[in-house]
Design a protein around this motif. Structure first.
Motif, PDB file in Angstrom:
ATOM      1  N   GLY A 222       0.239 -14.464  -3.117  1.00 45.69           N
ATOM      2  CA  GLY A 222       1.309 -13.832  -4.097  1.00 45.69           C
ATOM      3  C   GLY A 222       1.659 -13.001  -4.331  1.00 45.69           C
ATOM      4  N   SER A 223       3.444 -12.248  -4.433  1.00 42.94           N
ATOM      5  CA  SER A 223       3.368 -11.013  -4.306  1.00 42.94           C
ATOM      6  C   SER A 223       3.307 -10.202  -5.614  1.00 42.94           C
ATOM      7  CB  SER A 223       5.543 -11.024  -4.137  1.00 42.94           C
ATOM      8  OG  SER A 223       5.541 -11.423  -6.076  1.00 42.94           O
ATOM      9  N   LYS A 224       2.618  -9.788  -6.317  1.00 40.64           N
ATOM     10  CA  LYS A 224       2.107  -9.321  -7.137  1.00 40.64           C
ATOM     11  C   LYS A 224       1.284  -8.780  -7.285  1.00 40.64           C
ATOM     12  CE  LYS A 224       2.226  -8.336 -12.049  1.00 40.64           C
ATOM     13  NZ  LYS A 224       2.956  -6.903 -12.469  1.00 40.64           N
ATOM     14  N   LEU A 225       0.973  -7.149  -6.570  1.00 43.93           N
ATOM     15  CA  LEU A 225      -0.621  -6.812  -6.884  1.00 43.93           C
ATOM     16  C   LEU A 225      -0.658  -5.489  -7.685  1.00 43.93           C
ATOM     17  CD1 LEU A 225      -2.841  -6.186  -4.295  1.00 43.93           C
ATOM     18  CD2 LEU A 225      -1.973  -4.833  -3.460  1.00 43.93           C
ATOM     19  N   PRO A 226      -1.869  -5.903  -9.071  1.00 41.45           N
ATOM     20  CA  PRO A 226      -2.448  -5.044 -10.252  1.00 41.45           C
ATOM     21  C   PRO A 226      -2.355  -4.035  -9.587  1.00 41.45           C
ATOM     22  CG  PRO A 226      -2.808  -6.645  -9.784  1.00 41.45           C
ATOM     23  CD  PRO A 226      -2.592  -6.942  -8.386  1.00 41.45           C
ATOM     24  N   GLN A 227      -1.832  -2.732 -10.138  1.00 28.78           N
ATOM     25  CA  GLN A 227      -2.659  -1.499 -10.026  1.00 28.78           C
ATOM     26  C   GLN A 227      -2.200  -0.754  -8.606  1.00 28.78           C
ATOM     27  OE1 GLN A 227      -5.089  -0.095 -12.844  1.00 28.78           O
ATOM     28  NE2 GLN A 227      -5.675  -1.540 -13.192  1.00 28.78           N
ATOM     29  N   ALA A 228      -1.416  -1.484  -8.162  1.00 28.21           N
ATOM     30  CA  ALA A 228      -0.945  -0.921  -6.426  1.00 28.21           C
ATOM     31  C   ALA A 228      -1.502   0.115  -6.255  1.00 28.21           C
ATOM     32  CB  ALA A 228       0.683  -1.856  -6.045  1.00 28.21           C
ATOM     33  N   ASP A 229      -0.611   1.451  -7.013  1.00 30.19           N
ATOM     34  CA  ASP A 229      -1.036   3.038  -6.760  1.00 30.19           C
ATOM     35  C   ASP A 229      -2.016   3.513  -7.119  1.00 30.19           C
ATOM     36  OD1 ASP A 229       2.621   2.624  -6.637  1.00 30.19           O
ATOM     37  OD2 ASP A 229       2.482   3.653  -8.342  1.00 30.19           O
ATOM     38  N   LYS A 230      -2.638   2.963  -7.933  1.00 33.95           N
ATOM     39  CA  LYS A 230      -3.484   3.778  -7.949  1.00 33.95           C
ATOM     40  C   LYS A 230      -4.513   3.008  -6.339  1.00 33.95           C
ATOM     41  CE  LYS A 230      -4.643   3.343 -12.510  1.00 33.95           C
ATOM     42  NZ  LYS A 230      -5.131   3.248 -13.621  1.00 33.95           N
ATOM     43  N   LEU A 231      -4.078   1.659  -5.757  1.00 32.86           N
ATOM     44  CA  LEU A 231      -5.430   1.049  -4.566  1.00 32.86           C
ATOM     45  C   LEU A 231      -4.178   2.241  -3.411  1.00 32.86           C
ATOM     46  CD1 LEU A 231      -7.051  -1.104  -3.321  1.00 32.86           C
ATOM     47  CD2 LEU A 231      -5.098  -2.128  -3.272  1.00 32.86           C
ATOM     48  N   ILE A 232      -3.931   2.482  -2.911  1.00 30.32           N
ATOM     49  CA  ILE A 232      -2.844   3.782  -2.306  1.00 30.32           C
ATOM     50  C   ILE A 232      -3.747   4.920  -2.418  1.00 30.32           C
ATOM     51  CG2 ILE A 232      -1.488   4.547  -1.476  1.00 30.32           C
ATOM     52  CD1 ILE A 232       0.495   2.130  -2.430  1.00 30.32           C
ATOM     53  N   GLU A 233      -3.646   5.561  -3.771  1.00 31.80           N
ATOM     54  CA  GLU A 233      -4.204   6.458  -3.995  1.00 31.80           C
ATOM     55  C   GLU A 233      -5.643   6.278  -3.571  1.00 31.80           C
ATOM     56  OE1 GLU A 233      -4.315   8.401  -7.806  1.00 31.80           O
ATOM     57  OE2 GLU A 233      -2.300   7.829  -7.952  1.00 31.80           O
ATOM     58  N   LYS A 234      -6.332   5.381  -3.988  1.00 29.59           N
ATOM     59  CA  LYS A 234      -8.068   5.703  -2.995  1.00 29.59           C
ATOM     60  C   LYS A 234      -8.459   5.300  -1.733  1.00 29.59           C
ATOM     61  CE  LYS A 234     -10.799   3.502  -7.079  1.00 29.59           C
ATOM     62  NZ  LYS A 234     -11.462   4.658  -7.920  1.00 29.59           N
ATOM     63  N   ILE A 235      -7.113   4.728  -1.480  1.00 35.69           N
ATOM     64  CA  ILE A 235      -7.777   4.266  -0.186  1.00 35.69           C
ATOM     65  C   ILE A 235      -7.484   5.906   0.603  1.00 35.69           C
ATOM     66  CG2 ILE A 235      -6.311   3.545   2.238  1.00 35.69           C
ATOM     67  CD1 ILE A 235      -5.477   0.659   0.268  1.00 35.69           C
ATOM     68  N   HIS A 236      -5.857   7.037   0.117  1.00 38.29           N
ATOM     69  CA  HIS A 236      -5.693   8.062   0.864  1.00 38.29           C
ATOM     70  C   HIS A 236      -7.037   8.770   0.718  1.00 38.29           C
ATOM     71  CE1 HIS A 236      -2.274   7.188   2.832  1.00 38.29           C
ATOM     72  NE2 HIS A 236      -1.660   7.020   1.523  1.00 38.29           N
ATOM     73  N   ALA A 237      -7.586   9.114  -0.728  1.00 40.54           N
ATOM     74  CA  ALA A 237      -8.698   9.435  -1.122  1.00 40.54           C
ATOM     75  C   ALA A 237      -9.891   9.129   0.298  1.00 40.54           C
ATOM     76  CB  ALA A 237      -9.059   9.402  -2.891  1.00 40.54           C
ATOM     77  N   ALA A 238      -9.987   8.082   0.317  1.00 33.74           N
ATOM     78  CA  ALA A 238     -11.676   7.953   1.106  1.00 33.74           C
ATOM     79  C   ALA A 238     -11.146   8.303   2.306  1.00 33.74           C
ATOM     80  CB  ALA A 238     -11.542   6.481   0.658  1.00 33.74           C
ATOM     81  N   VAL A 239      -9.855   8.252   2.997  1.00 33.44           N
ATOM     82  CA  VAL A 239     -10.054   8.323   4.671  1.00 33.44           C
ATOM     83  C   VAL A 239      -8.858   8.847   5.399  1.00 33.44           C
ATOM     84  CG1 VAL A 239      -9.793   7.462   6.580  1.00 33.44           C
ATOM     85  CG2 VAL A 239     -11.427   6.887   5.072  1.00 33.44           C
ATOM     86  N   ASP A 240      -8.534   9.927   5.750  1.00 25.58           N
ATOM     87  CA  ASP A 240      -8.129  10.856   6.183  1.00 25.58           C
ATOM     88  C   ASP A 240      -6.732  10.298   7.039  1.00 25.58           C
ATOM     89  OD1 ASP A 240      -8.027  13.011   4.848  1.00 25.58           O
ATOM     90  OD2 ASP A 240      -9.190  13.825   6.571  1.00 25.58           O
ATOM     91  N   GLY A 241      -5.838  10.526   7.131  1.00 25.16           N
ATOM     92  CA  GLY A 241      -4.812   9.480   8.523  1.00 25.16           C
ATOM     93  C   GLY A 241      -4.761   7.910   8.790  1.00 25.16           C
ATOM     94  N   VAL A 242      -4.480   7.516   7.066  1.00 23.08           N
ATOM     95  CA  VAL A 242      -4.086   6.206   6.596  1.00 23.08           C
ATOM     96  C   VAL A 242      -2.442   6.200   6.730  1.00 23.08           C
ATOM     97  CG1 VAL A 242      -3.388   4.518   5.107  1.00 23.08           C
ATOM     98  CG2 VAL A 242      -6.249   5.655   5.687  1.00 23.08           C
ATOM     99  N   THR A 243      -1.604   6.071   7.641  1.00 24.53           N
ATOM    100  CA  THR A 243      -0.822   6.402   7.985  1.00 24.53           C
ATOM    101  C   THR A 243       0.909   4.937   7.371  1.00 24.53           C
ATOM    102  OG1 THR A 243      -0.321   5.516  10.166  1.00 24.53           O
ATOM    103  CG2 THR A 243      -0.585   7.591   9.831  1.00 24.53           C
ATOM    104  N   SER A 244      -0.425   3.833   7.949  1.00 21.94           N
ATOM    105  CA  SER A 244       0.976   2.713   6.573  1.00 21.94           C
ATOM    106  C   SER A 244       0.176   1.532   5.694  1.00 21.94           C
ATOM    107  CB  SER A 244       0.738   2.060   8.065  1.00 21.94           C
ATOM    108  OG  SER A 244       1.708   0.495   7.868  1.00 21.94           O
ATOM    109  N   ILE A 245       0.233   1.762   5.133  1.00 17.98           N
ATOM    110  CA  ILE A 245      -0.852   0.878   4.007  1.00 17.98           C
ATOM    111  C   ILE A 245       0.719  -0.647   3.678  1.00 17.98           C
ATOM    112  CG2 ILE A 245      -2.057   0.048   1.815  1.00 17.98           C
ATOM    113  CD1 ILE A 245      -1.878   2.624   2.080  1.00 17.98           C
ATOM    114  N   VAL A 246       0.340  -1.632   3.945  1.00 22.96           N
ATOM    115  CA  VAL A 246       0.958  -2.959   3.916  1.00 22.96           C
ATOM    116  C   VAL A 246       0.342  -4.368   3.494  1.00 22.96           C
ATOM    117  CG1 VAL A 246       2.617  -2.332   6.139  1.00 22.96           C
ATOM    118  CG2 VAL A 246       0.242  -3.783   6.435  1.00 22.96           C
ATOM    119  N   GLN A 247       1.391  -4.984   2.730  1.00 20.44           N
ATOM    120  CA  GLN A 247       0.861  -6.096   1.848  1.00 20.44           C
ATOM    121  C   GLN A 247       1.623  -7.148   2.558  1.00 20.44           C
ATOM    122  OE1 GLN A 247       2.088  -7.139  -2.092  1.00 20.44           O
ATOM    123  NE2 GLN A 247       1.192  -8.552  -2.455  1.00 20.44           N
ATOM    124  N   ASN A 248       0.749  -8.546   3.257  1.00 26.72           N
ATOM    125  CA  ASN A 248       1.412  -9.637   4.004  1.00 26.72           C
ATOM    126  C   ASN A 248       1.419 -11.194   2.911  1.00 26.72           C
ATOM    127  OD1 ASN A 248       0.394 -12.330   4.783  1.00 26.72           O
ATOM    128  ND2 ASN A 248       1.779 -11.388   6.179  1.00 26.72           N
TER     129      ASN A 248
END
Length: 458
Positions: A222-248
């Motif tokens: 499905g297309s709706k991803l709850p709290q996507a902004d917070k999820l993106i923040e957590k990913i960037h906080a955990a690991v440097d160099g994440v240049t692409s986050i995509v949803q399929n």
């Protein structure tokens, strides 16, 4: 086997000596000539086995205890090795794995292809056979009241929850655990294969080992991803160099990982990596070899087999995103790549532009259809390179290759059994080989790649 009943019964306990390993890494013991296949057993070992399944001509057993261990037995460092289906050979030493893979190729050539006279060189192995995978593709599920993510147990769709995988690059592990914990924290549900309910289906992580660029792909029902902004923040906080986050988005009730629709949540739509001096643009669904270090070894062997001088026309069948094509183009007059997946061809064209390579052209289509048409237009390749999936080549494709009458066919294979079958078929068309070079792209597993040069005989 005769028509007599098998010499063992289900649930019987027997003492056995193991003689060999199968293509999928199981130990082979024989009782009055009746083969019994037992996981995690090694040749030369003796022990006690419980028979768990009996068929007419063979059976399966479970190892209960060992009386004599092989000197090549090692302690698997992975805590879930006994349950996870990702690796089959962690209990076998590196030297033992190398011999096993070389023998696997020799056996397939002799047994399936009838080619006892083709030399199999020792496998080209890694100095450090751990943490080599640049891509993790991990199913997500729900067990015992909570979200889990890990690889499937062997021959099942039961997920073995995983905190780290010792053949994955460690950054893949960190990113996977970050997404898994964030999904739990934010109440993101896991997909249920049986009901078709739940959101998160797979987490796929790609790591450009030469560039350091990283991609996180969230495959959702499905297309709706709850709290996507917070999820993106957590990913960037955990690991440097994440240049692409995509949803399929994949809403189909299928085992296929990816759906047709992909959109960028953060950063770029693709990442870059390098093999040798060639840069590659890798989009979420692109095929790209998972072991960057050994890919260079494999492609160098393919280039060596092609023996290009700069005057040759080369045809690359199953060209994907142009990985082998662009290596070949450095030494060829012109390379023509064929691939059935339009997105891969788009990536191949981008990769040619990225590397300022203007003597490689890429075409969408089925090779067995395109090649006869090209032949009718006068194309006469000097070399054909083919790197098919595990099922090998269809006879129609082998016929189309042989009809173009190249001096050389370079066959890159990920399955010794279909390689042997196809080599035997091409031998009938006048293409023969003296030797096969195995390359270990997947240490700790039973998989092995091969490069073979087939030359037209008069």
């Amino acid at each position: 086997m005769s028509n007599t009943a098998p010499p063992v019964q289900k649930n019987e306990t027997v003492q056995v000596t193991f003689e060999d390993l199968t293509h999928d890494g199981a130990g082979v013991a024989k009782i009055d000539g009746y083969p019994l296949f037992v996981k995690k057993a090694l040749p030369g070992e003796t022990g006690e086995v419980k028979v768990i399944k009996v068929k007419k001509n063979y059976g399966f057993g479970r190892l209960i205890s060992l009386e004599n261990e092989s000197p090549e037995r090692t302690e698997p460092p992975c805590p879930i090795f006994d349950r996870c289906g990702g690796c089959q050979l962690q209990h076998l030493s590196a030297a033992g794995q190398n011999r096993y893979k070389t023998n696997l190729v020799s056996s397939a050539l002799a047994r399936i292809g009838g080619m006892d006279d083709v030399k199999v060189h020792p496998v080209l192995a890694m100095d450090d056979p751990w943490r080599y995978r640049n891509k993790a593709q991990v199913p997500v599920g729900f067990q015992n009241g909570e979200l889990v993510a890990g690889f499937y147990a062997e021959r099942s769709h039961k997920i073995v929850d995983m905190n780290e995988c010792l053949i994955q690059h460690d950054v893949n592990d960190r990113l996977l655990q970050t997404v898994k914990q964030a999904a739990k924290d934010f109440g993101i549900t896991a997909y249920n294969e049986e009901t078709g309910k739940g959101l998160m289906r797979h987490v796929v992580i790609r790591h450009g080992q030469a560039t350091g660029e990283k991609m996180v792909i969230l495959v959702t029902n499905g297309s709706k991803l709850p709290q996507a902004d917070k999820l993106i923040e957590k990913i960037h906080a955990a690991v440097d160099g994440v240049t692409s986050i995509v949803q399929n988005i994949n809403t189909a009730k299928t085992n296929v990982v990816f759906g047709e629709q992909t959109h960028v949540l953060d950063g770029k739509a693709a990442i870059e990596d390098k093999i040798s001096d060639i840069r590659f643009h890798i989009s979420p669904r692109s095929f790209y070899q998972v072991n960057s270090e050994q890919t260079e070894v494999l492609y160098d062997e393919a280039l060596k087999a092609a023996g290009l001088s700069g005057d040759e026309t080369v045809l690359d069948v199953y060209c994907g995103i142009g990985t082998i094509s662009l290596f070949l183009a450095q030494k060829a007059k012109h390379v023509y790549g064929i691939e059935a997946v339009p997105e891969a061809v788009n990536d191949a064209k981008k990769n040619a532009t990225l590397n300022a390579i203007d003597n490689a052209s890429f075409y969408v289509g089925e090779a067995e259809t395109l090649m006869p048409w090209w032949r009718s237009q006068g194309m006469a390749p000097d070399v054909i390179v083919v790197d098919p999936p595990r099922k090998g080549c269809d006879e129609a494709l082998l016929d189309a290759m042989a009809a173009m009458n190249p001096a050389k066919i370079v066959y890159v294979s990920c399955n010794p059994a279909t390689l042997a079958r196809d080599m035997a078929y091409l031998a009938e068309k006048g293409y023969r080989s003296d030797a096969v070079q195995p390359v270990d792209m997947f240490p700790q597993t039973t998989h092995v790649e091969c490069v073979v040069l087939l030359e037209k005989t008069e």
